[in-house]
Every structure is written in C-alpha cells, then in structure tokens.
Write an enzyme that holds these catalytic residues in place. Structure first.
Site, PDB file in Angstrom:
ATOM      1  CD1 TRP A 283     -71.024 -95.780  38.233  1.00 45.30           C
ATOM      2  CD2 TRP A 283     -72.642 -94.518  39.199  1.00 45.30           C
ATOM      3  NE1 TRP A 283     -70.981 -94.350  37.834  1.00 45.30           N
ATOM      4  CE2 TRP A 283     -71.905 -93.712  38.225  1.00 45.30           C
ATOM      5  CE3 TRP A 283     -73.458 -94.190  39.964  1.00 45.30           C
ATOM      6  CZ2 TRP A 283     -72.016 -92.266  38.275  1.00 45.30           C
ATOM      7  CZ3 TRP A 283     -73.868 -92.769  39.886  1.00 45.30           C
ATOM      8  CH2 TRP A 283     -72.995 -91.612  39.140  1.00 45.30           C
TER       9      TRP A 283
ATOM     10  CE1 TYR B 175     -64.937 -97.038  38.926  1.00 51.03           C
ATOM     11  CE2 TYR B 175     -65.900 -98.278  36.938  1.00 51.03           C
ATOM     12  CZ  TYR B 175     -65.546 -97.058  37.633  1.00 51.03           C
ATOM     13  OH  TYR B 175     -65.982 -95.701  37.209  1.00 51.03           O
TER      14      TYR B 175
END
Length: 821
Positions: free
Chosen positions: A154, A152
């Site tokens: 960006w 997980y």
C-alpha cells in the site's frame, strides 16, 4: 567494472497526546537536515491527504506538531494520529545504510545473517553507486530476468510519487526492461482472475449499487466475511469516508442486517446485526446449502437463470448430488460449516422473499481454493434473480475504499507510468519487464528457478532471480509462511529496500535507502476512490528529515547514472509533473463542461470539490445488462453470467473445476486431515492499514502485554488455563509467535483472531523457525497458490494451537532502529 564493495472523534479530540512524539521528539533540531521543516513556514497549516483521509497538518516551530481532520470529512478515521507519529517514529530510517557483511564482502555475503547484522552509514553517492553497480552486474551475469522489481504494498497515495511505478520506470527505461515484473495483488488475487471468466470484468474494484439505492430498496443486507465499519476507514487513494453517513441511515431504517463471520465484527455490533458464526473457510459449503434449498423447494428464479446465465443446467447435477452422489443439502452444509441446517434453510427463504444484497469481503477468496467463493456467491445471487434490480444482487467492494459512495462528475487524473505498454484486453496490466510471475508466488520463484508453473490457462517458467529491489511494501509482514520466506530470501545475492521506516523488511536488506513520507513532498490525488468527489493538492508539510529523499529524486538519480535521465524525467521536475497531470484534468473539464480552475488557482486553494450527480446517486450495478442482455452483454464468451465456464473446463485443472465447487482446503477447523485444533483468523486490523502504522505510538491503543492482541473464545481459554491479558504462544509446524490474550465470547469457539500486519520480530533473526516476539500472523499461514488458475495467496488458511507462555519474555526489537541504524 570496478568493485564498489571494496570501499566504505471530535476533531480536536483526535490528537490528545499526539504532540508527544516519542523518542524522536527529544532529538535536537540540529539532527534534522539543514532547512528541514520549513515547507509551511515556522508556523502554519497545510491541507494534504493520506489513505486515512484528508487532514490539516499544523506546523509549529518548524515541526509537524498537530493534525486535525479536513472539515469535509464526514467520519474522520481514529487512526489519523498515527500519521504524525510515523514522521517522527523511533524506527525512522535516517541515512543510507549498508549491511556491514555485504559492504565488506560484496553480493551474496553472509546471507544467512540478514536481519541480525549491523549496518554501516554511507553517503548517498556511495549507496547509489552500490545500487547501480549491482543492477548492471546482475543483468550482465544473469540476464534480463535476474532482478525482481515486483515491489508490492500500500504505497502512499499520489499520482507522482508512485514508488512502484517509478522503480519499474527506472528499470524499464534505464535497463531496457531488465527485470521481473508481477501480476495481481494479495488483496484480490483469486477473484480478479476468476471474475473475468464469470462476469467478464475484474468486479472487485468496480463501483457497487450505490448506498442511497441500498438504503431505499434493500430489505436484507448481508455482510459475508467483511467488516466495512472497520476497513472503510482507509482507501487506496485519499479516503472520502463517503459510506459512513449511509451506514447511519440504513441503521435508522431498522431493516435486517446479517453478518456471517467467525467473529462479531465492528459492523455486526454497529448494526446490532444477526451474527452467524460460521466456521472459517467453509463459506462455499454454506452457500451450496442455501442454493440446494432454493432449488429443492423451487424458490430459485428459473427465468433469470434462463435469460441471464449460462451453464446452470451443468451445475445442477453437482448441486443435487447426481454427479457425485452427495446432495449439497442444508444438513450436508451444517456438517462442514457448523451453521444449523434450519438456519441455512431460513436464510434461503428470507433471501428469496425479500430484496437482498449479498455484500462479500475479499477474505473469502484469500484461502485455499479461494476462486470458488465469489463464483458461488454470484451463482447464489443468480438463483435469487435480483442481480440488476435496485438494492438486490451482490457486491464485492462495499467494504473497500467506500465502494458504493455516489460518484461525482469529476475529471480523472493520470499518473506517472512505469514505461511499459498496456496489455490488450487488460488495461490494469502492462508489458513492462522481461518476465512476470503471479505476485504471491515470489517464494516459489526463489526456491525453484527453471521450474514450470501454471497460471490462468498458461504455462511459464520461474526465472533465476539474484537481486530484489523493494519499495513501498513490507513483504516480511504481508507474505505467507514467514520461516519458509526467510530461507528463500537467502537465495538472493542482494536485497535493496527503499522506505522511511525500519520495517521487518528493511531490517533484512543489504542496502537501505531512506525515502520521505508523503508529508515531506508535493503530490496530487483524488479524494474518494469511487466517489471521486475532489482533487486535492498534497502539499509538502515539512522538508525531508535527516537525509531522506523523495522516490522521484532517488530514481531520477539512478536513471541518470544509467544514462537515461532525460528519458526518465521527460524534462519535468516534481511540480512540472504535478502540473502536467492537473492540466489533463483541465482538458477533460473543458470537454465535459466541468468547472476546473487553472493550476495556480487550484494549488493555492488546495482542493477542488465536484458535485455528485443524480445518475451517481441512482446507479444500480448490472441494471443495463438486466434491461437488455443482447445490447448490453457481459464480457464473457457467452455474454452472460457463466455459472459453468467452458474456458476453465479446457484448462483441465484438478483444483479448479468448471463450475463452483466445494473443495477441501489443505487444512481447516475440524477438517478431515487437520492436525491442529484451532483456526487462526487473520482479519484486517482495526487500528492500522495492514502493517502501516504498526511502527507508531498508535500501537499503544491496542497492544496487550506490548504484543499483538489475540482474541480467544472463553471456552478455549478456560480449557488451556489462559486468562485475559496473558502472553500466549500460538504455534504450528510452520512457526510460532507470541501474542497478548483477549478472552471473549465475540469469537466462535475453535477460532483465534490474530490480525495480519503485525511486525515480524524474531528472537533469533535470520533463523527459520525462530519464535516471533511480537505477533506476525504470517508465521503461521500457508504459502501455496489458491489453485493453478489464479495462484493467489492463502492468507486466511492457517490452523494452530495456543498455550500460555511461561518463560522469560523476549525483547521486541522491531520498533526501534537496528544496530548502528
């Protein structure tokens, strides 16, 4: 199986000093991989994209040497210079590396020394042999749920090099789904579970009433716990910065702007807004005080509540105190939130008498009982009766990825899939993997294999995970309660990290694979998450430096070693995939009468822009529902806004009642059982994207005494003998960090601001409780689920104390390579 472990602001002003590339810049060209830096020729200019916007990369003498914003960007981010430095950062991962103790002794070796051991350089062949061998071993010994692939973070934008999807695709195809998946995200984990019960949709990632409508129609604009002038610099895709011109337009109207936040934000200062310095984590109480005033003074819109909502009659007894003996008056709210009762009453009358837009941030739901905040905000907006009217109602995404920027008539690009099947009724989820957990409960999973947990009306059991494979994320910065996490990670036999920098996470890995940056490969993406104003060719600027490989190449090789290369690649290479995505856009263009050029024409031009439509400029959220709730019902069981949810009632959770409710968090400023005197506000940083760009020269623009800045109110500083620029120690029972003091009156007394995303740099790596030398806010935060309903993170729940640090300052090690790295 053989044991592989037995062998070894004006555009030109952006880049003042940007060509000084730090320590990496002194390396001789021979240290670069043969043929590197020739993607654009020895000299040239390449248009490409990033989370911070589109930009032109300038290549000189075979190096990425300068950066200028794309001419179509109305408000280029001042963070762009950090992109260039990230490519040549001193913390760049150069080669495949293996922790020495792991290489010599195998899985599970010396797990307590992760983060402090030195690394050994190995060949790509050796590294991939170790990875694939371990994937197979864990499946054989622990079953299909022994590997966690819930990476997980960006990840870089781009429809192909989606490292999270590529990881899961490789394991889904290559290991027949033998991995543990995850659901939700750290940004909106509570709201994306509660909002479907209340509004029948995720809400948090959907288009808002657009800014042209807000500028024209909104009289009172409220930013509640959000700072869009800061956070809209970035986007999940390539940022279009489409909201910034409208910020200017709204400011020129002179209409009222209110900011409700413990800190005087960049947005508050830009709009010269009325700043209401609420106590953190008390937003629900303040909303209830406003709602009680509306109801008691008969200012609420009874007709709207009657026609468009369900369950208000069941909420009223709680609001008035009939059900629990405590009326939720403005005076009651003042005692909790610290906002004067008179101000609360004035807000109720102002909101009711003017066209009001309640724009809320996601910080409100990243706290204990976070589900209640946005549920109560929707209830308050329903009482005002302006939902579906131009410029009225509420919005949960005005601060995210330029939500509210008018949408263009654009085709939608597909992207690489993870190989799973979409879940019926939840298109954002797939069935990939053998098991799934709520994303923020990864430490719970490691600590409690076999334990039962609740989640959104279901019960499941935590699997026993022995291997974690992380790509495109930095959990040793973004997850809560760092010291608990350090201990939990010792449960793993193997930790694999694939990244381009020695993040705190990579430094705790057993096997480290060097990936390229987004600027060392080709891809394709949209410009504007909501506006979709263009499709951009994310062209490779330079060839990969050192031995970095693209995520696609790495996972193709892993799939090949698992005997599934053909199924993984579908016989397409990098450009083949990109062209296939674009050709889907061409088909949509033909069907919708949109001018979409052929692929070669597009790739040569580098970008294709699309026109914003009149409908895009006039969109009003929930207008269709308001016009006809019978023909345009919401996706809830009643088709209405559910102020009272019978579905949640049936779940019977003691920490998430059937209507919005004020519930004491586990700790808060001036709370009844709170041990420490200060709240730590972990807001989004102003000079990076969460932890991205922290490991670059951009840090020099904001660091104080070389550390993460900590805002402290003048009174709190004076009482502790702290002066501006001092190094301070912030501490509680969970951890301790050093930071640089910024003494100011732009933060509420009793509150410290230590932004999330600072890189974890423990003085004693691998030891739980170690002093963090740089300023990782998550050493201090609580790692519990928001409730049994959403099990989301509580990244804004933290109380602590602060003192001037008087000892010898420890070295910050996290921004360089580890031993032998």
């Amino acid at each position: 199986m053989s044991n592989p472990f037995n062998s070894y602001k004006s555009r030109r002003d952006f880049m003042k000093g940007a060509t000084a590339l730090g320590a990496f810049g002194v390396f001789a060209p021979s240290l670069l991989r043969a043929g590197a830096a020739r993607a654009a020729g020895p000299d040239g200019q390449v248009l490409t994209g990033s989370h911070w916007g589109a930009f032109n990369a300038i290549v000189k003498d075979g190096r990425f040497a300068d950066i200028t914003p794309w001419d179509g960007d109305p408000a280029p981010s001042d963070q762009l210079p950090g992109i260039l430095d990230s490519v040549y950062s001193p913390s760049r991962i150069k080669y495949p590396m293996v922790r020495r103790a792991y290489l010599e002794n195998g899985p599970g070796a010396s797990v307590e020394t992760r983060g402090q051991d030195d690394f050994v350089r190995v060949s790509w062949d050796k590294a991939l042999e170790l990875v694939v061998s371990e994937l197979k071993r864990v499946k054989e010994e622990y079953g299909s749920a022994g590997t966690f692939a819930g990476s997980y973070g960006w990840k870089s934008p781009g429809k192909l090099h989606n490292c999270q999807a590529l990881l899961r695709r490789a394991l889904n195809i290559g290991l027949e789904g033998a991995f543990v998946n995850s659901s939700g995200d750290y940004s909106t984990g509570a709201s994306q579970i509660i909002m479907p019960h209340v509004l029948g949709t995720l809400e948090v990632y959907e288009q808002q009433t657009v800014w042209p409508v807000v500028v024209e129609n909104t009289d009172t604009l409220v930013f509640w716990g959000c700072d869009p002038l800061n956070t809209n610099q970035i986007s999940w895709l390539v940022s279009d910065h489409g909201n910034f011109p409208y910020f200017d337009e709204f400011k020129k109207t002179g209409k009222k702007v209110i900011v409700i936040d413990p800190m005087k934000t960049r947005t508050a200062k830009f709009f010269d807004a009325d700043w209401i310095a609420i106590k953190p984590q008390t937003d629900v109480a303040m909303m209830l005080g406003i709602a009680h005033t509306l109801y008691a003074e008969e200012l609420h819109d009874a007709d709207f509540l009657d026609e468009y909502t369900s369950g208000f009659d069941k909420f009223v007894p709680y609001l008035t105190g009939k059900s629990d003996g405590t009326p939720k008056t403005a005076e009651w709210a003042e005692g909790i939130c610290g906002v004067p009762a008179d101000t609360i009453k004035e807000l109720a009358k102002l909101f009711q008498s003017s066209r009001t837009m309640l724009s809320s941030g996601w910080s409100l739901q990243r706290q204990h009982h976070g589900e209640q905040a946005h549920w109560m905000l929707v209830t308050l907006a329903s009482m005002l009766g302006q939902i579906g009217l131009p410029g009225g109602g509420f919005g949960l995404s005005y601060h995210y990825a330029n939500g509210g920027a008018p949408s263009a008539n654009s085709p939608v690009l597909p992207g690489i899939t993870d190989g799973g099947q979409a879940v019926d009724g939840a298109a954002w989820l797939t069935s990939a993997g053998a098991a799934s957990i709520p994303l923020a409960r990864v430490v719970d999973m490691l600590e409690n294999p076999g334990a039962e947990f609740d989640f959104n009306g279901t019960k499941s059991t935590y699997p026993e995970v022995k291997l974690a494979y992380w790509v495109g994320g930095n959990p040793f910065t973004h997850h809560q309660d760092r010291n608990r996490m350090v201990k939990a990670w010792q449960k793993l036999d193997t930790f694999i990290v694939q990244d381009f920098q020695w993040t705190p996470t990579a430094r705790h890995a057993d096997i480290v694979l060097p990936a390229t940056t987004a600027y060392e490969r080709n891809d394709i993406e949209h410009v504007g998450d909501y506006a979709m104003r263009a499709i951009i060719a994310m062209k490779k600027v330079i060839d990969p430096v050192f031995e970095a490989r693209t995520d696609l190449d790495i996972f193709t090789e892993i799939a090949d070693r698992l005997g599934k290369k053909k199924e993984f690649t579908e016989d397409k290479d990098e450009m083949g995939w990109i062209k296939s995505f674009y050709e889907e856009a061409v088909k949509q263009g033909e069907a919708k009468n949109i001018d979409v050029p052929d692929f070669d024409t597009f790739w040569d031009a580098g970008i294709k822009e699309f026109e914003v439509t009149d409908a895009g400029k006039s969109y009003v959220r929930y207008a269709d529902f308001r016009d006809d709730p019978l023909l345009e019902p919401l996706g809830t069981p009643t088709g209405l806004i559910e102020i009272y949810s019978r579905n949640i009632e049936k779940m019977g959770y003691d920490d998430c009642p059937a209507h919005p409710t004020w519930m004491e968090p586990i700790e808060r400023l001036d709370g009844p059982d709170t041990k420490y005197p200060l709240h730590v506000d972990t807001k989004h940083p102003e000079k990076r994207l969460h932890s991205q760009l922290c490991g670059t020269s951009l840090r020099k623009e904001y660091a104080v005494a070389d550390r993460e800045p900590c805002l402290i109110n003048t009174k709190d500083a004076e009482s502790r003998g702290i002066a501006d620029g001092d190094v301070v120690r912030i501490f509680n029972d969970r951890g301790q960090v050093l930071a640089g003091a910024v003494v100011t009156d732009e933060i509420r007394p009793g509150v410290l601001r230590l932004s999330e995303g600072g890189w974890y740099s423990p003085v004693e790596p691998g030891k739980a409780g170690s002093l963090d030398a740089y300023g990782d806010a998550n050493c201090l935060t609580v790692d519990i689920g928001t409730s049994k309903l959403a099990q989301a993170n509580c990244g804004h729940t933290a109380v602590a104390d602060v003192e001037k640090f008087t000892g010898d300052l420890p070295e910050i090690t996290v921004f360089s390579t580890p031993k032998n790295g």
